[in-house]
Each structure stands twice: as structure tokens, then as C-alpha cells.
Design a protein around this motif. Structure first.
Motif, PDB file in Angstrom:
ATOM      1  N   ILE A 193      54.069  26.273  69.801  1.00  0.00           N
ATOM      2  CA  ILE A 193      53.145  26.708  68.750  1.00  0.00           C
ATOM      3  C   ILE A 193      52.045  25.678  68.469  1.00  0.00           C
ATOM      4  O   ILE A 193      51.019  26.006  67.874  1.00  0.00           O
ATOM      5  CB  ILE A 193      53.895  27.030  67.425  1.00  0.00           C
ATOM      6  N   ASP A 194      52.233  24.416  68.887  1.00  0.00           N
ATOM      7  CA  ASP A 194      51.213  23.416  68.569  1.00  0.00           C
ATOM      8  C   ASP A 194      51.420  22.185  69.450  1.00  0.00           C
ATOM      9  O   ASP A 194      52.502  21.981  70.012  1.00  0.00           O
ATOM     10  CB  ASP A 194      51.310  23.020  67.085  1.00  0.00           C
ATOM     11  N   GLN A 195      50.353  21.351  69.539  1.00  0.00           N
ATOM     12  CA  GLN A 195      50.454  20.091  70.274  1.00  0.00           C
ATOM     13  C   GLN A 195      49.572  19.046  69.602  1.00  0.00           C
ATOM     14  O   GLN A 195      48.422  19.321  69.252  1.00  0.00           O
ATOM     15  CB  GLN A 195      50.047  20.260  71.747  1.00  0.00           C
ATOM     16  N   PHE A 196      50.132  17.855  69.413  1.00  0.00           N
ATOM     17  CA  PHE A 196      49.369  16.725  68.869  1.00  0.00           C
ATOM     18  C   PHE A 196      49.279  15.658  69.946  1.00  0.00           C
ATOM     19  O   PHE A 196      50.285  15.286  70.556  1.00  0.00           O
ATOM     20  CB  PHE A 196      50.071  16.148  67.629  1.00  0.00           C
TER      21      PHE A 196
ATOM     22  N   ILE B 273      55.654  15.170  62.034  1.00  0.00           N
ATOM     23  CA  ILE B 273      55.919  16.138  63.125  1.00  0.00           C
ATOM     24  C   ILE B 273      57.414  16.149  63.476  1.00  0.00           C
ATOM     25  O   ILE B 273      58.014  17.202  63.690  1.00  0.00           O
ATOM     26  CB  ILE B 273      55.067  15.787  64.369  1.00  0.00           C
TER      27      ILE B 273
ATOM     28  N   TYR C 211      53.457  18.688  77.731  1.00  0.00           N
ATOM     29  CA  TYR C 211      53.359  20.155  77.784  1.00  0.00           C
ATOM     30  C   TYR C 211      54.245  20.710  78.907  1.00  0.00           C
ATOM     31  O   TYR C 211      54.965  21.690  78.714  1.00  0.00           O
ATOM     32  CB  TYR C 211      51.901  20.601  77.987  1.00  0.00           C
TER      33      TYR C 211
END
Length: 930
Positions: A38-41, A82, A157
């Protein structure tokens, strides 16, 4: 869907250890919820120190990119936010998590204290047959997009995608398998038991039908075996224009006259029942050159043909590539079977019982989990499909097949047995693919391993003589001796002896000796063995010649030495060991035979124990026989020697014995008993003559037809041999001076070729010193230097890593002289530091020289020179693998020009330009050429 938040993290750092002041330069965290990303930092991090050249080369991250990046303490709150209430996941989680914890602590924050999953550990369970568990290799295998390997955002990823893939792989496993995995997962290093608990819980709520290709037997899920019905045989010729069909199926196919000629000659050899030797240069296409006529002959004459190769890689390649191609081309169906020795296959009865043992040792637990998953996928039960840890390999020794010691009927798994299935399939096969080891075992065992055959192709035939020497010889290494002996245990240890004693008590079985008396003998055996190994090590260390600076030493044990007073303590110590082993074996055999004769109604776990003990005694007896052969019997036709590393004696001690010559054995047991044998390789001739090879394997020229097929590649256009004239000649200067001169020369060449260079050595000691000098010079900081035995990894892994980097230099010895395939621009320069002569004091070389001298022959021209030329041809063969390849071979050993025999090396390789000059000439020429 998993009910917890998952955070997949990857870090790039300036080095391996935060304790040594190494810092994070990039961090990325991918968030997964409900099975979806749903997200990546992602953020670069200022390390407050320069990025080392190797890290820059590896990651592509340089000082400029992190110049304005935040320091770690500035982003630490965001990272902790996170990670809050999540599961920390990384590929090799120990590295990333420990590095992150150190940085958090230094920044004044509490460490992360939640659960952690390791995707390396998970990969080993979910994909137990993967060639490698490295991130790049796994993503390639699964065709996942991995745009920038070794940058945190791309790595994180793709790790997240791998995690989801593994979870899906596990979800489709049968419930019986998952429940067993769940029990075992509590002993893993990362917290994967949470994952297995959740998957099992979900599976139990929605029980599904078993997949049609699986079955559950005695609580273990297996892939169903496909029973191959015998295929219809045909008596007519297979009419087929093979070239035309190859053209249809291979887009890059070019018709090769040499390949067609090879096919015709192989078929003729089988039809006339005669032997044939073929040297087929690189690019001829020898695999299809012998497979197609073998298949034609097998189908037309209802005869099976056996193909024997040296390496398991080539066996697999033949099956997966060439055989699959022929299945598409051939107008009639045919059957091919890969056949290996019994101990390659799993004994399912022993495995079933091992699952009932409470075992927390990590490698054993991991291996059991790998096998449980693998059994739902394997059709062969062959251990070569599994990628096991070294500890897993030791556990496999308990599970491997070695036949039955109790009647078949007592093994409830006999109907599912993989070894019997392979044997059954081999009985009806047209083509059987095996290896030299199995072929030679079959010869020794009078045909009990491979179904009867009269027609044989031996590929990589230049290894036949060496394989036969090794197979008819003995290898005993200290650690294996200790491992075999330790499996017995003692009365108060929970090993074989202790478990058998429990069974004896239960059924009132008594031995000839009281248990305490037997235990005393066992304890004494361990003392005698330790003493004997110490005496042997001392004798070895005292008598071995130590080369200056070399850590590996060798000692040949001649018959004179065996009769000398200095050897008597070794002989006496080994006599005590052999006598103790015989007594222990006699007692345990009597106990087992009593149990067998009483026809007791044993439980399955007890039957498995009896089988395991019998298997152990087979190993025990084999070890005892080898001790007797080496230490008590005369070995007139054998050469005996000891090897070891001075840094780790006695652990590194190896005892070896080999027959000096095997020509007579091969002549009588192989060539005289088969109707048609084809021997082939890319390197069999010396100065256009097969004499040396034929003599080594026991064939006379009038007993065999010879065929030499040159490589179709234009070496004059694609390759040049360069001989530097500004390096000293070997033997005219000290080893150190020679290495210094070579190292500085190689640095200049490496800078001109921009790496892409393979340097081959004949001694590990010279490789290590050259590598260290080149690395310490400071002139190759932009280059990645990889060396066999120094940089971690197998030959295959080193080769793959070499191909990944632009500016790479690979240092190799022994096994790198052949079998390494690096096509295209990845390899442009091949440097041979010395001509590959075996050292004159190497035991087999020395023994062969003595025999040749006694026969009035010159050992150098009869053996040493031709052996070196064949290895030289193998080495040069690494450079040009395809018609489009171009490159340069540099030979530093000036004996190729200054001696009378030097020209024989040049004449034996494909015709190419030969140049001579100094370093400046070479660099100028390289720049023009490349």
C-alpha cells in the motif's frame, strides 16, 4: 489475508559492521496490509563519511547523491512510526535489523522490539529447489522486475513481492504439510511461526479438496508418480532432415557440417558395433551430435543407449535443453531417464520416522521443512533437486537410500519408493543419462545399478581416466571419519547405540557381551581413534615438505616409508582402531540378526531404527575396510598420500589412495564388454594425436576409429594470443619476484580492458598473493576483484557475480580451467599465469613418472607435457564460447616461446594470431582491438 501489518525494509550501507563505524546511506520501507503493497518510504541518508569505491560500484550510490540527504537521527522518528505495531521483514533480516538497531541506539531512540521475518529463511522453505537464495537470483527466477539491484528502494520492493509470492506458495500446500511445518517452525531463527500459525488457522477454517496431482500417504503429502507405460518400439528408420527441423525450432540455428558428420559417425559406430573417439571443438554442437544418432539407434534396434557425463550440470542441461528439443522434433515418442546412485534418493520410511523425533537443531529442522514442501513437487526424490545447507547435507546422510536390510515387505513406503521408481523407468527407457561415477560403480558392481546395455556415449571423456582412478581409490578425510564414528554414540547418549539398547530391553534381546562391556569397547574405540589420528597427524607434519609461504602440505607414503620405523607408531595405532571396529561390528551385527531372526512385531519407529542401524554398519564396515587397505595391506599398484592445511590440522587431514594406472581395468571391464562405445570431448588430442588419451584409458589405435572435428569459429578473426616479453621467466627468479612482476603487468592490462578479465593460476598460493598485491596497490579501487577461495561462494556463484559487474576481475585455479561458461562481452581477456603442469612432486604424477622410467620412457614427454597441453586447451576454451565472441589470451609463462616443447601448446589450440611484446605494446594493441 494476514491480520498484521508488514514492513519490508532494505538498507544500503558503507560496509558490513556498524561496530566498525559503518553507516546507512539509503533506507527503504515497503508497507503491506491485507496481502497488498500500500505504500513505500525511501530516503538517502548522509553517512558523514566518504562512500567506498566498492560500495559505489555495487550500489551506484555516490557521495554527490547523499551530499544533501538528512542524517539518520533526522528520519528516525518517521522510521519508528512506520515500524510501529508491525512485523519487520528483510532479506537476511539479521543484517538489516541489527544495523537499524545500532543506528537507532546511536540516535538516542529505543530499538525496535517487534517480530521479524527473514525472507532468505522463508525462501529456503517455500522454494527448496531454488539454485540460489540471493535476492537477484530469486527475482530473476520468478521474473520479478528488479530495476536497480543493490539500491534500497528496488531491493525492498522486490523483497515485498517475494514475500507475497512465498505466502501464496505456502497457502496452496495441503493442510497435512502445513500442520507439520507449523510444529517445526517454532525452532526457526526468525519469527516465521507467526506466519505458519496464521496460514494453518485460515486453512483449517476453509478445508479444500486435495489437488488431483497429490496424494496423502501415512500423513505425508506427495506428488503422484506418473507411471510411464512402455512406448511403442519401431523397426523403421526415423526419416528426418535433422538440420531442417533444428532450424524450425532454434531461431539462431546455423547448419554445421561438423555436427552432421558427427551424427553420421556415431550412428555408424553403433550399427557396426565398434568404438569411436571424437574431439569436437567448441561450437560443433556435440551434445546433439551424439544424442540424435543415439536416439535413432535406440528406437530402430530396440536397444537402450547410456549417456555418461562428468558433471551433474551437464546431465541436467541434456535433460532440460537438448532432450526437450528432441522431444519436439522426433516424429515418434521416446523415453529418457536420468539415473543416479541409490544414495541420491530419499528413503521415505526413514524420513517419516525422523518427523516423530523431537529435534530442535536448526539445520535439521530447516531441512525437514524443505523436504516436506519438496515432496509435494518432486517426481524423482533426487537430493540434487534440493538446495540444502551443509548441516542439512549431514542430516540427509541419515535419510539417503542404501537399499533394504529388513525384507521389503517391512517397509510400508516401498510402493512409493523413488529409487525403485527410477529403476523401473530405466528398464523401459530408450536413453539413460548417468554420470561417470555411476557408470564406474556399475562396472565394479557387475551391472547391478544400470539396466543391461551394450551401447554407450562418454561425454567429457578427458575426465574418464581421472574419474576411474578416484572411483577405484579411497578418500578418507578426518571430519568424515569423526562424523561416521560419532553417529554410533555411547550407551548414555541419545544416538544409535542408546536407541538400539532401548529396543533390546523392550524385547528381551541379549548380545554376546553385556551392555556395559560393549559400552567400554565403544568408549575405548573413540580413545584409540583420537590417538591414531594424532599419531598420523604428527607423522604427517614431521615428514611433509613445506613450501615456503604455502599453508597446504602433502606427503606421499611410499612402500619404503610404510616399512620404516618412523611409520610403526601409525601402524600400531591403526591396528588397535581396526581391531576395535571389527569387535564392535561383530557384536552389533549379532544383535541385529537376533532381532531379525526372532520375527518380532516391531513398531514402525523400531523397524526404521533397525534399518538405520544396518545402514550405519554398512558405512562402519566400509570405513574399516578402507583403514585396512590403507594401513595394513600392501598397495603395490596404488599411490598413497596425505593432504592437509597447516592452519587447521587435524581437521583438514585427508588420506588418499589411488591406482597409478586404470587402463587395464577400463580395457577389460568396459571396452571389452560393450559393443559400441563413443568417447567425446572438446579436448582429447595433443598435437593432433589421440595417442596420449587412448593410452591413458586402455585403448589401442587399431581398436577404435578416430575423428577430429575443428571448431567452426574463426579464431583468426575473434582471438589473439599475446606473450609478454617483459616478464621474467619462471625458475629464473624467486616466486615472490615473479608474482610482483605479474601483478604490476596485470594491473596495466586490467585498466586497458576495463576489467572483464579471468586470470587462471595453477596454485592457490600464487593466486592469493597476486590477488593481495593487486588489491593493495590502490590502482584498482574502481574494480571488483573476486577470487576463488578468498571471496565467498561456489564457482557458479563467483561466475554469476563476475558477470554482474562492469569492471570485474576474476581469479581462479583448478576447477576454473574448465566448465566455466562466460559468453559475450562479460569476458574479453583471459590471462594464464603459468602453463598448467602438475607439480613434479604431486603424488600421482610422481608415481606415474616412476613407472614410465622403469619402462624406459621419458615421463615428461609421455605424461607431464600432454596432460598440461590438454589442460591448457581447456583453459583457452573459456574465452570464445559463441561465434560472435572476441577476446585476447595472454600467456605469461615464457616457456611457451623459450623451450622446444612450447610450440606444442600453440599447435594444439585453434589457429589464432600470436603476438609478442612488452606491456606498452600490449596496452596499445588492446585499446585498438577492444
Amino acid at each position: 489475508m494476514l491480520p498484521f501489518k508488514i514492513i519490508v525494509v532494505d538498507l544500503e550501507t558503507t560496509g558490513n559492521s556498524p561496530r566498525k563505524g559503518e553507516k546507512i546511506i539509503q533506507i527503504s520501507a515497503v508497507i503491506i496490509e491485507n496481502g497488498e503493497i500500500i505504500d513505500q518510504f525511501t530516503s538517502f541518508v548522509s553517512p558523514g563519511k566518504p562512500i567506498p569505491p566498492f560500495i559505489e560500484e555495487l550500489t551506484g550510490i555516490n557521495d554527490e547523491m547523499v551530499k544533501d540527504a538528512p542524517e539518520f537521527h533526522e528520519i528516525a522518528p518517521k522510521i519508528l512510526e512506520i515500524l510501529d505495531n508491525g512485523v519487520f521483514v528483510a532479506h537476511n533480516v539479521t543484517f538489516d535489523l541489527s544495523f537499524l538497531q545500532a543506528e537507532l541506539e546511536e540516535a538516542g531512540y529505543n530499538p525496535f522490539n517487534g517480530p521479524a521475518f527473514d525472507t532468505v529463511e522463508l525462501a529456503k522453505i517455500a522454494m527448496p529447489s531454488a539454485d540460489s537464495f540471493k535476492l537477484t537470483e530469486l527475482s530473476n527466477t520468478l521474473s520479478l522486475s528488479h530495476v536497480r539491484p543493490h539500491q534500497a528502494d528496488s531491493d525492498a520492493y522486490v523483497t515485498a513481492e517475494l514475500l507475497l509470492h512465498f505466502i501464496n506458495k505456502l497457502r496452496v500446500l495441503p493442510l497435512v504439510t502445513l500442520e507439520k511445518l507449523q510444529i517445526l517452525s517454532g525452532h526457526l531463527k526468525s519469527d516465521l511461526s507467526l506466519l505458519f500459525d496464521e496460514i494453518v488457522s485460515q486453512k483449517q477454517r476453509h478445508v479444500e479438496d486435495l489437488s488431483f496431482d497429490l496424494e496423502v500417504y501415512r500423513g505425508i503429502a506427495l506428488r503422484k508418480k506418473t507411471d510411464d507405460a512402455p512406448l511403442p518400439s519401431i523397426g523403421d528408420e526415423i526419416e528426418l532432415d535433422i538440420s531442417k527441423n533444428l532450424e524450425l525450432h532454434i531461431s539462431t540455428y546455423e547448419k554445421r557440417d561438423a555436427q552432421i558428420q558427427m551424427m553420421d559417425e556415431v550412428l555408424e559406430s553403433f550399427l557396426t558395433g565398434s568404438h569411436l573417439v571424437i574431439e569436437a571443438g567448441t561450437g560443433v554442437g556435440k551434445s546433439l551430435g551424439y544424442l540424435w544418432p543415439s536416439l535413432q539407434f535406440a528406437k530402430q534396434h530396440k536397444e537402450r543407449v547410456v549417456i555418461s557425463t562428468f558433471t551433474t550440470q551437464l546431465q541436467e542441461q541434456l535433460l532440460q535443453k537438448e532432450i526437450k528439443l528432441l522431444e519436439n522434433i522426433c516424429p515418434v515418442p521416446f523415453q529418457t531417464v536420468l539415473l543416479k546412485g541409490k544414495n541420491h534418493y530419499i528413503n521415505l520410511f526413514k524420513f517419516e520416522q525422523s518427523l516423530r523425533e523431537a529435534e530442535s537443531q536448526y539445520d535439521v529442522v530447516l531441512t525437514k521443512m524443505q523436504i516436506l514442501v519438496w515432496l509435494t513437487r518432486t517426481e524423482t526424490g533426487d537430493v540434487d533437486e534440493l538446495n540444502l545447507t551443509s548441516g542439512g547435507q549431514l542430516f540427509w546422510n541419515r535419510l539417503r537410500h542404501d537399499g533394504w536390510h529388513l525384507p521389503h515387505s517391512k517397509d510400508p513406503w516401498v510402493s512409493k519408493d523413488f529409487y525403485l521408481h527410477a529403476r523401473k523407468r530405466a528398464q523401459s527407457a530408450d536413453i539413460i543419462i548417468t554420470n561417470h561415477s555411476m557408470l564406474l560403480s556399475d562396472i565394479i558392481n557387475k551391472g547391478n545399478l544400470i539396466p543391461a546395455f551394450d551401447y554407450l556415449v562418454i561425454d567429457e571423456a578427458h575426465h574418464l581416466e581421472k574419474s576411474a582412478r578416484q572411483h577405484l581409490g579411497i578418500v578418507l578425510d578426518y571430519l568424515s571419519i569423526k562424523f561416521t564414528a560419532s553417529q554410533l554414540g555411547t550407551l548414555d547418549q541419545k544416538q544409535l547405540y542408546n536407541r538400539l539398547y532401548g529396543l533390546m530391553n523392550r524385547y528381551g534381546v541379549e548380545g554376546n557381551l553385556h551392555s556395559f562391556e560393549l559400552d567400554t569397547h565403544v568408549q575405548q574405540f573413540y580413545i584409540d581413534l583420537e590417538e591414531a589420528m594424532n599419531v598420523l597427524t604428527n607423522a604427517f607434519f614431521k615428514n611433509a615438505k613445506k613450501r615456503t609461504g604455502a599453508q597446504k602440505i602433502q606427503l606421499r607414503i611410499s612402500e619404503e616409508m610404510r616399512k620404516s620405523r618412523s611409520w610403526q607408531p601409525v601402524q600400531m595405532a591403526m591396528e588397535r582402531v581396526i581391531s576395535g571396529m571389527k569387535l564392535i561390528d561383530k557384536e552389533f551385527q549379532a544383535i541385529l540378526d537376533t532381532i531379525k531372526s526372532k520375527k518380532l512385531k516391531l513398531e514402525d519407529s523400531e523397524k526404521a531404527l533397525v534399518e538405520e542401524f544396518y545402514s550405519f554398519l554398512v558405512e562402519w564396515n566400509e570405513l574399516n575396510e578402507q583403514f585396512r587397505a590403507v594401513f595394513l595391506k600392501e598397495m603395490n599398484d596404488f599411490v598413497l598420500w596425505l593432504d592437509g592445511d597447516t592452519r587447521s590440522l587435524p581437521n583438514s587431514l585427508v588420506i588418499q589412495a589411488q591406482p597409478v594406472a586404470v587402463a587395464q581395468n577400463l580395457k577389460e571391464e568396459l571396452f571389452a564388454k560393450k559393443k559400441g562405445v563413443v568417447l567425446t570431448s572438446a579436448t582429447l588430442t595433443v598435437s593432433d594425436s589421440f595417442n596420449y588419451f587412448l593410452n591413458e584409458v586402455g585403448l589401442a589405435r587399431d581398436e577404435i576409429k578416430e575423428l577430429q572435428l575443428s571448431s567452426p569459429f574463426d579464431y583468426d578473426q575473434s582471438a589473439t594470443l599475446f606473450i609478454p616479453n617483459d616478464v621474467p621467466e619462471i625458475g629464473h627468479v624467486s616466486n615472490e619476484e615473479y608474482i610482483e612482476a605479474i601483478s604490476s603487468h596485470l594491473i596495466g592490462v586490467a585498466q586497458a580492458t576495463k576489467g572483464r578479465m579471468l586470470i587462471l593460476f595453477t596454485s592457490y598460493d600464487m593466486l592469493r598473493k597476486t590477488y593481495e598485491l593487486m588489491k593493495e596497490s590502490g590502482l584498482l579501487e574502481d574494480y571488483v576483484l573476486m577470487a576463488q577461495g578468498i571471496t565467498s561462494g561456489s564457482r557458479t556463484r563467483l561466475t554469476k557475480n563476475f558477470q554482474r559487474f562492469d569492471k570485474a576481475i576474476l581469479f581462479g585455479t583448478s576447477s576454473f580451467w574448465e566448465g566455466v561458461d562466460i559468453p559475450g562481452e562479460d569476458l574479453s581477456c583471459l590471462a594464464l599465469v603459468r602453463l598448467p603442469f602438475s607439480p613434479p612432486d604431486e603424488p600421482v604424477t610422481q608415481a606415474k613418472s616412476e613407472i614410465l622410467k622403469a619402462q624406459g620412457k621419458n615421463p615428461f614427454s609421455s605424461h607431464s607435457l600432454p596432460e598440461a597441453i590438454i589442460r591448457f586447451k581447456q583453459g583457452v576454451g573459456r574465452l570464445i564460447r559463441r561465434s560472435s565472441d572476441r577476446g585476447i589470451v595472454i600467456v605469461y609463462d615464457r616457456r611457451i616461446k623459450t623451450t622446444r616443447y612450447g610450440n606444442a601448446f600453440i599447435q594444439s589450440i585453434p589457429s589464432m594470431n600470436v603476438k609478442e611484446g612488452d606491456l606498452f605494446d600490449l596496452i596499445e594493441w588492446i585499446e585498438d582491438w577492444l
